[in-house]
Write an enzyme that holds these catalytic residues in place. Sequence first.
Site, short mmCIF file in Angstrom:
data_model
loop_
_atom_site.label_atom_id
_atom_site.label_comp_id
_atom_site.label_asym_id
_atom_site.label_seq_id
_atom_site.Cartn_x
_atom_site.Cartn_y
_atom_site.Cartn_z
N SER A 214 0.84 -1.20 0.00
CA SER A 214 0.00 0.00 0.00
C SER A 214 0.87 1.25 0.00
O SER A 214 2.00 1.24 0.52
CB SER A 214 -0.89 0.01 1.24
OG SER A 214 -1.54 1.26 1.41
N TYR B 285 -0.90 0.55 10.03
CA TYR B 285 -1.23 -0.24 8.84
C TYR B 285 -0.07 -0.18 7.85
O TYR B 285 0.35 -1.20 7.30
CB TYR B 285 -2.51 0.31 8.23
CG TYR B 285 -2.91 -0.28 6.90
CD1 TYR B 285 -3.60 -1.49 6.83
CD2 TYR B 285 -2.64 0.39 5.70
CE1 TYR B 285 -3.98 -2.02 5.62
CE2 TYR B 285 -3.03 -0.14 4.48
CZ TYR B 285 -3.70 -1.35 4.44
OH TYR B 285 -4.08 -1.86 3.24
N LYS C 224 2.59 -3.05 6.17
CA LYS C 224 2.91 -3.21 4.76
C LYS C 224 4.43 -3.10 4.53
O LYS C 224 5.00 -3.86 3.74
CB LYS C 224 2.17 -2.16 3.93
CG LYS C 224 0.65 -2.32 3.95
CD LYS C 224 0.20 -3.64 3.37
CE LYS C 224 -1.31 -3.72 3.25
NZ LYS C 224 -1.76 -5.02 2.68
#
Length: 232
Positions: A105, A130, A134
Amino acid sequence: MRVLVTGASGLIGRAFLASDEAADLDLVATDLSPRDADVAALDVRDPAACRRAVDGVDAVLHLAADPDPFADLVTSVLPVNVIGTYHVLAAAEAVSVPRFVWSSSIWAIAGYPEDHLVLETDAPRPGSHYGVGKAACEALCAAHATWSSTTSVSVRIGAYGPRPEPGDSDREQRAWLSVRDANRLLRLALSADIDGHEVVHGVSANDHPLVSLERTTSLLGYEPLDRGGVRR
């Protein structure tokens, strides 16, 4: 090409399975919570289940994850996004699956200033936990590529979906990835001739982009069909 798809009931997975880009693939579709009869159940937190799922496939398209950019690090990002990715990658490596493609991402590089055009070779600089997950999985794929025959592509997915509205954030418009561009990019990543591990950027041909597509185009032959972004 027989391809295992995890997270097949998610937004990106469902669109890819229904696309022309996937028409020539023999797909093994899986998801934690299948919505369709042709999607099998798979919990990527279960290493034995992952090992069974990769049996006989030529490539893996790993889309399974908690997609919340503000997901909790301890309860979701680590067990699902990081350890889950490890289980699928390790299973693929154990049976020498040639290609592992997964959805990283742009949150992995969201910590860069907005006036910095991020290159595919720039180090991760996450903008959330998050994004930390990644970035960790990009490093995981890079490490495994040094000792295994499984090549991997980390696709930094941008602001995926319909064309942004004028009132949407500057960042969303500059990082937009259309559905058809995403389908094309993932298909190219599954079959492109690469060595080891590569990071590519998943955005459309946007005005004033946040990230570069130069290496992505060079490696995969990816040419976006759609254009968004902020006109100045």
